[in-house]
Design a protein around this motif. Structure first.
Motif, PDB file in Angstrom:
ATOM      1  N   LEU A 165     -17.610  26.160 -17.060  1.00  0.00           N
ATOM      2  CA  LEU A 165     -17.476  26.774 -18.390  1.00  0.00           C
ATOM      3  C   LEU A 165     -17.729  25.756 -19.492  1.00  0.00           C
ATOM      4  CD1 LEU A 165     -14.342  29.097 -17.933  1.00  0.00           C
ATOM      5  CD2 LEU A 165     -16.752  29.719 -17.860  1.00  0.00           C
ATOM      6  N   ALA A 166     -17.199  24.536 -19.309  1.00  0.00           N
ATOM      7  CA  ALA A 166     -17.409  23.509 -20.331  1.00  0.00           C
ATOM      8  C   ALA A 166     -18.892  23.170 -20.467  1.00  0.00           C
ATOM      9  CB  ALA A 166     -16.614  22.252 -19.981  1.00  0.00           C
ATOM     10  N   GLY A 167     -19.621  23.240 -19.345  1.00  0.00           N
ATOM     11  CA  GLY A 167     -21.069  22.984 -19.402  1.00  0.00           C
ATOM     12  C   GLY A 167     -21.810  24.069 -20.150  1.00  0.00           C
ATOM     13  N   ILE A 168     -21.270  25.285 -20.145  1.00  0.00           N
ATOM     14  CA  ILE A 168     -21.931  26.391 -20.849  1.00  0.00           C
ATOM     15  C   ILE A 168     -21.583  26.381 -22.337  1.00  0.00           C
ATOM     16  CG2 ILE A 168     -22.082  28.911 -21.025  1.00  0.00           C
ATOM     17  CD1 ILE A 168     -21.525  29.028 -18.008  1.00  0.00           C
ATOM     18  N   ASN A 169     -20.272  26.301 -22.652  1.00  0.00           N
ATOM     19  CA  ASN A 169     -19.845  26.300 -24.055  1.00  0.00           C
ATOM     20  C   ASN A 169     -18.458  25.652 -24.121  1.00  0.00           C
ATOM     21  OD1 ASN A 169     -18.636  27.203 -26.633  1.00  0.00           O
ATOM     22  ND2 ASN A 169     -20.520  28.397 -26.818  1.00  0.00           N
ATOM     23  N   LEU A 170     -18.409  24.414 -24.590  1.00  0.00           N
ATOM     24  CA  LEU A 170     -17.161  23.639 -24.573  1.00  0.00           C
ATOM     25  C   LEU A 170     -16.102  24.236 -25.501  1.00  0.00           C
ATOM     26  CD1 LEU A 170     -15.613  21.185 -23.563  1.00  0.00           C
ATOM     27  CD2 LEU A 170     -16.643  19.854 -25.420  1.00  0.00           C
ATOM     28  N   LYS A 171     -16.514  24.656 -26.724  1.00  0.00           N
ATOM     29  CA  LYS A 171     -15.529  25.178 -27.678  1.00  0.00           C
ATOM     30  C   LYS A 171     -14.846  26.435 -27.149  1.00  0.00           C
ATOM     31  CE  LYS A 171     -17.697  23.342 -31.878  1.00  0.00           C
ATOM     32  NZ  LYS A 171     -18.327  23.672 -33.182  1.00  0.00           N
ATOM     33  N   LEU A 172     -15.658  27.338 -26.590  1.00  0.00           N
ATOM     34  CA  LEU A 172     -15.094  28.577 -26.053  1.00  0.00           C
ATOM     35  C   LEU A 172     -14.169  28.272 -24.867  1.00  0.00           C
ATOM     36  CD1 LEU A 172     -15.043  31.643 -26.275  1.00  0.00           C
ATOM     37  CD2 LEU A 172     -17.055  31.742 -24.796  1.00  0.00           C
ATOM     38  N   THR A 173     -14.524  27.267 -24.093  1.00  0.00           N
ATOM     39  CA  THR A 173     -13.711  26.889 -22.933  1.00  0.00           C
ATOM     40  C   THR A 173     -12.374  26.316 -23.368  1.00  0.00           C
ATOM     41  OG1 THR A 173     -15.703  26.425 -21.644  1.00  0.00           O
ATOM     42  CG2 THR A 173     -13.647  25.475 -20.850  1.00  0.00           C
ATOM     43  N   LEU A 174     -12.386  25.455 -24.378  1.00  0.00           N
ATOM     44  CA  LEU A 174     -11.136  24.876 -24.878  1.00  0.00           C
ATOM     45  C   LEU A 174     -10.227  25.973 -25.435  1.00  0.00           C
ATOM     46  CD1 LEU A 174     -12.460  21.618 -26.609  1.00  0.00           C
ATOM     47  CD2 LEU A 174     -11.239  21.823 -24.420  1.00  0.00           C
ATOM     48  N   LEU A 175     -10.839  26.951 -26.130  1.00  0.00           N
ATOM     49  CA  LEU A 175     -10.064  28.089 -26.635  1.00  0.00           C
ATOM     50  C   LEU A 175      -9.427  28.856 -25.477  1.00  0.00           C
ATOM     51  CD1 LEU A 175      -9.203  30.071 -28.896  1.00  0.00           C
ATOM     52  CD2 LEU A 175     -11.386  31.258 -28.521  1.00  0.00           C
ATOM     53  N   LEU A 176     -10.210  29.058 -24.432  1.00  0.00           N
ATOM     54  CA  LEU A 176      -9.732  29.814 -23.276  1.00  0.00           C
ATOM     55  C   LEU A 176      -8.569  29.087 -22.594  1.00  0.00           C
ATOM     56  CD1 LEU A 176     -10.462  32.378 -21.655  1.00  0.00           C
ATOM     57  CD2 LEU A 176     -11.874  30.942 -20.201  1.00  0.00           C
ATOM     58  N   PHE A 177      -8.721  27.766 -22.412  1.00  0.00           N
ATOM     59  CA  PHE A 177      -7.691  27.001 -21.716  1.00  0.00           C
ATOM     60  C   PHE A 177      -6.468  26.735 -22.588  1.00  0.00           C
ATOM     61  CE2 PHE A 177     -10.782  26.625 -18.494  1.00  0.00           C
ATOM     62  CZ  PHE A 177     -10.150  26.164 -17.342  1.00  0.00           C
ATOM     63  N   ALA A 178      -6.548  27.042 -23.867  1.00  0.00           N
ATOM     64  CA  ALA A 178      -5.367  26.911 -24.732  1.00  0.00           C
ATOM     65  C   ALA A 178      -4.285  27.918 -24.355  1.00  0.00           C
ATOM     66  CB  ALA A 178      -5.771  27.088 -26.197  1.00  0.00           C
ATOM     67  N   PHE A 179      -4.703  28.993 -23.677  1.00  0.00           N
ATOM     68  CA  PHE A 179      -3.716  29.975 -23.225  1.00  0.00           C
ATOM     69  C   PHE A 179      -2.806  29.408 -22.126  1.00  0.00           C
ATOM     70  CE2 PHE A 179      -6.728  32.908 -25.149  1.00  0.00           C
ATOM     71  CZ  PHE A 179      -5.928  33.930 -25.622  1.00  0.00           C
ATOM     72  N   LEU A 180      -3.309  28.447 -21.349  1.00  0.00           N
ATOM     73  CA  LEU A 180      -2.615  28.007 -20.128  1.00  0.00           C
ATOM     74  C   LEU A 180      -1.246  27.383 -20.387  1.00  0.00           C
ATOM     75  CD1 LEU A 180      -5.611  26.653 -18.013  1.00  0.00           C
ATOM     76  CD2 LEU A 180      -4.559  28.933 -18.007  1.00  0.00           C
ATOM     77  N   PRO A 181      -1.072  26.485 -21.393  1.00  0.00           N
ATOM     78  CA  PRO A 181       0.279  25.944 -21.617  1.00  0.00           C
ATOM     79  C   PRO A 181       1.301  27.024 -21.973  1.00  0.00           C
ATOM     80  CG  PRO A 181      -1.357  24.614 -22.749  1.00  0.00           C
ATOM     81  CD  PRO A 181      -2.062  25.832 -22.272  1.00  0.00           C
ATOM     82  N   ILE A 182       0.856  28.017 -22.770  1.00  0.00           N
ATOM     83  CA  ILE A 182       1.768  29.118 -23.126  1.00  0.00           C
ATOM     84  C   ILE A 182       2.145  29.897 -21.874  1.00  0.00           C
ATOM     85  CG2 ILE A 182       2.055  31.164 -24.570  1.00  0.00           C
ATOM     86  CD1 ILE A 182      -0.145  30.024 -26.403  1.00  0.00           C
ATOM     87  N   MET A 183       1.129  30.152 -21.038  1.00  0.00           N
ATOM     88  CA  MET A 183       1.401  30.874 -19.787  1.00  0.00           C
ATOM     89  C   MET A 183       2.362  30.073 -18.904  1.00  0.00           C
ATOM     90  SD  MET A 183      -2.448  32.231 -18.857  1.00  0.00           S
ATOM     91  CE  MET A 183      -1.970  33.023 -17.326  1.00  0.00           C
ATOM     92  N   ALA A 184       2.208  28.741 -18.867  1.00  0.00           N
ATOM     93  CA  ALA A 184       3.051  27.903 -18.024  1.00  0.00           C
ATOM     94  C   ALA A 184       4.512  27.959 -18.477  1.00  0.00           C
ATOM     95  CB  ALA A 184       2.551  26.460 -18.044  1.00  0.00           C
ATOM     96  N   VAL A 185       4.742  27.871 -19.794  1.00  0.00           N
ATOM     97  CA  VAL A 185       6.112  27.936 -20.328  1.00  0.00           C
ATOM     98  C   VAL A 185       6.738  29.291 -20.010  1.00  0.00           C
ATOM     99  CG1 VAL A 185       7.486  27.958 -22.443  1.00  0.00           C
ATOM    100  CG2 VAL A 185       5.674  26.247 -22.137  1.00  0.00           C
ATOM    101  N   TYR A 186       5.951  30.331 -20.232  1.00  0.00           N
ATOM    102  CA  TYR A 186       6.432  31.693 -19.927  1.00  0.00           C
ATOM    103  C   TYR A 186       6.792  31.820 -18.442  1.00  0.00           C
ATOM    104  CZ  TYR A 186       6.421  36.832 -19.790  1.00  0.00           C
ATOM    105  OH  TYR A 186       6.778  38.146 -19.625  1.00  0.00           O
ATOM    106  N   ALA A 187       5.909  31.305 -17.567  1.00  0.00           N
ATOM    107  CA  ALA A 187       6.127  31.418 -16.122  1.00  0.00           C
ATOM    108  C   ALA A 187       7.372  30.653 -15.689  1.00  0.00           C
ATOM    109  CB  ALA A 187       4.898  30.907 -15.377  1.00  0.00           C
ATOM    110  N   VAL A 188       7.566  29.434 -16.220  1.00  0.00           N
ATOM    111  CA  VAL A 188       8.737  28.636 -15.836  1.00  0.00           C
ATOM    112  C   VAL A 188      10.025  29.332 -16.266  1.00  0.00           C
ATOM    113  CG1 VAL A 188       9.980  26.486 -16.325  1.00  0.00           C
ATOM    114  CG2 VAL A 188       7.531  26.425 -15.803  1.00  0.00           C
ATOM    115  N   PHE A 189      10.040  29.875 -17.488  1.00  0.00           N
ATOM    116  CA  PHE A 189      11.246  30.537 -17.982  1.00  0.00           C
ATOM    117  C   PHE A 189      11.658  31.702 -17.081  1.00  0.00           C
ATOM    118  CE2 PHE A 189      13.147  33.945 -20.557  1.00  0.00           C
ATOM    119  CZ  PHE A 189      14.286  33.292 -21.011  1.00  0.00           C
ATOM    120  N   PHE A 190      10.689  32.558 -16.760  1.00  0.00           N
ATOM    121  CA  PHE A 190      11.041  33.727 -15.962  1.00  0.00           C
ATOM    122  C   PHE A 190      11.174  33.394 -14.475  1.00  0.00           C
ATOM    123  CE2 PHE A 190       9.742  35.999 -19.783  1.00  0.00           C
ATOM    124  CZ  PHE A 190      10.777  36.922 -19.869  1.00  0.00           C
TER     125      PHE A 190
END
Length: 588
Positions: A165-190
């Motif tokens: 994905l980074a090879g195709i479009n780095l900015k869009l990829t960084l935006l996409l992976f920004a979801f992951l830390p939020i998902m991780a916090v949510y997953a740990v809590f529950f």
């Protein structure tokens, strides 16, 4: 009932114990992970093939397009075949490995439970232990299989997808992976909430099992006292507590899984929205968006695997921790270093200032007992109920450990003898006979597992059981039901005596062996006991005058310890505790 304490082992120590169960299957594990690596790699190649077809073959549509398309198609078919083979290995052999590990843990836990002393089992409910032995370990196999495999696939796909994905479009990829830390916090809590709810649920189902086992084991008492409604109320109460705990568990699961699903869908929406905007601005080509969308689909798959790992961790780790809780109990009675094998036993037993208490905070059940039983002697123990007669006998085979003093067998402290060899020299016939589900033959053979059928029949004749056994529908091969319910009390007792005849021990302990029998059965069993006692050291907890009079010596116990001893005539002439018990007609 004592409470089983929670696990206090450090995380690293727990991981080492869990990892040790992989050792016998390490070759399968390596192949499983290799196949998982191949599966993950092939999955990453598919979007690249699709992008190649979209961009190079169809986009340029040159004279080589058909042959290029055929080559790509053939490559993808080959990859599909390899993917199928590897996935089949992972799915079958991986599951078998996990199930074997689960079975190994169950085997070790069962062996450990058998090694724990009477004191431990006195404080636990059988249904609770059965739940830990069966239900708690059920999901460990799934964790053992899917844990390493899913984690490897998820990490490989995350890294691979990020690179693509980074090879195709780095900015869009960084935006996409920004979801992951939020998902991780949510997953740990529950996850924390799910773990707490699951632990409560496991404990509650163990309570349900314990209540059901208690009621069904005593169903004859329940029905004879018309206690069905009482038992139903007790069961309903435990069942309702379990349902409440499951409701909390499912609530936490719903929040967890639905939240993760929502995050996945938001990621897809973000790609479509910002990817479409990038195409409009000329920063992204349509074929790149196709490859990108396919890769996002791949990214959601490792997210699902991580969600599955989280579920398996909750279920498997909870069961494993409850497994460790029981394994943390160390047997309080075990062989001392350099313990000796018992050989050539004569049967002299010596109690030297023996004191015993069931728990440190309880008063002594026995105190200051000094007694010598000569080899081959027949000794009767008498005394009022609760003075410690059965306790004294239970100390000889080390069912419990003395709190003070010591016990010697032929001059050697029993703590210096190997436990299994000591118990092989002692035969116990109890009032409450325990027979196992199975045939008459199987139950007698329990006295010596390597005995032939001829030896078993001889033991049955010595116990006076042969004739009634032959009268059963299938003789020695008759199934006697759970705990021997198809036999009378006298028949069960004679089978237990035949078992001891087959064992052929040097020391015998009769713990009120005839107290629950009618007169006719008692007479038959008494004859068997007398034959068994010949030329053996015999200790009898006696409650009837006929048994006491046949004893070579009578030992009288009171709350203060050993009160008096002698023959029946001597004790009656002495006019002490024994004479008073006889005069008042109390059961001895």
């Amino acid at each position: 009932m004592s409470v089983i304490p929670p696990v206090t082992l450090p995380l690293l120590a727990r991981l080492k114990i869990f990892a040790s169960y992989y050792r016998p299957y390490r070759h399968i594990l390596m192949l499983d992970l290799l196949c998982a690596f191949v599966v993950a790699g092939i999955t990453l190649v598919f979007p690249l093939c699709a992008g190649y077809v979209t961009r190079t073959v169809l986009g340029e549509a040159g004279p080589q397009a058909l042959s290029d398309l055929a080559r790509v198609g053939a490559l993808m078919l080959g990859l599909v075949a390899l993917h199928l083979v590897c996935n089949t290995f992972v799915d079958y052999q991986g599951h078998v490995m996990g199930t074997r590990m689960e079975g190994d843990m169950r085997r070790d836990l069962f062996r450990h439970l058998q090694a724990l002393s009477f004191g431990f089992h006195d404080s636990q409910r059988t249904g609770q232990l059965m739940s830990r032995l069966t239900h708690d370990l059920y999901n460990i196999g799934e964790l053992a299989h899917h844990g390493p495999e899913d984690l490897l696939i998820a990490l490989l796909k995350f890294v691979g997808v990020f690179v693509i994905l980074a090879g195709i479009n780095l900015k869009l990829t960084l935006l996409l992976f920004a979801f992951l830390p939020i998902m991780a916090v949510y997953a740990v809590f529950f996850n924390i909430r799910m773990n707490a709810a699951l632990m409560r649920s496991r404990a509650r189902i163990a309570d349900v099992n314990a209540q059901a086992e208690d009621t069904l084991a005593g169903i004859r008492v329940v029905q004879s006292f018309t206690g069905e409604s009482t038992e139903q109320r007790r069961f309903d109460a435990e069942n309702a507590r379990f349902v409440d705990s499951r409701r909390a568990e499912y609530r936490a699961e719903v929040y967890f899984y639905q939240g993760m699903t929502a995050f996945s869908q938001l990621m897809l929406i973000a790609v479509l929205s910002f990817g479409g905007l990038a195409i409009v601005r000329g920063a992204l080509q349509l074929d790149e968006l196709v490859t990108y969308l396919l890769c996002v689909g791949l990214l959601l798959e490792p997210v699902s695997r991580l969600v599955n790992i989280a579920r398996l961790l909750q279920e498997g780790v909870t069961g494993f921790e409850r497994f460790l809780e029981l394994m943390a109990f160390t047997p309080s009675i075990k062989d001392a270093p350099g313990a000796l094998e018992v050989r050539g036993v004569c049967g002299e037993i010596t109690f030297q200032n023996v004191t015993f208490r069931y728990a440190p905070d309880l008063p002594p059940a026995l105190r200051g007992i000094n007694l010598t039983i000569r080899a081959g002697e027949f000794v009767a123990l008498v005394g009022a109920s609760g003075v410690g007669k059965s306790t004294l006998c239970a100390l000889i085979p080390r069912f419990y450990e003395v709190s003070g003093g010591r016990i010697l067998l032929d001059g050697t402290p029993i703590t210096g003898l190997k436990l299994d060899s000591l118990r092989r020299q002692i035969g116990v016939v109890q009032q409450d006979v325990y027979l196992f589900a199975g045939t008459v033959l199987d139950n007698i053979r329990y006295g010596r597992p390597d005995a032939s059928e001829a030896q078993i029949r001889k033991a049955a004749r010595q116990a006076g059981a042969h004739d009634f056994i032959l009268a059963l529908p299938h003789g020695y091969h008759t199934d006697i039901g759970q705990r021997g319910v198809k036999l009378s009390g006298g028949q069960k007792q004679r089978l237990s005596i035949a078992r001891v005849f087959l064992k052929d021990p040097a020391v015998l302990i009769f713990d009120e062996a005839t107290s629950a029998l009618d007169n006719e059965s008692e007479s038959l069993v008494q004859d068997s006991l007398e034959r068994l006692a010949r030329r053996r050291t015999t200790l009898v907890i006696a409650h009837r005058l006929s048994t006491v009079r046949n004893a070579g010596r009578i030992v009288v116990l009171t709350g203060g310890g050993l009160s008096e001893q002698g023959t029946h005539a001597e004790l009656m002439a002495h006019g002490g505790v024994y004479a008073r018990l006889q005069a008042t007609g109390l059961r001895l």
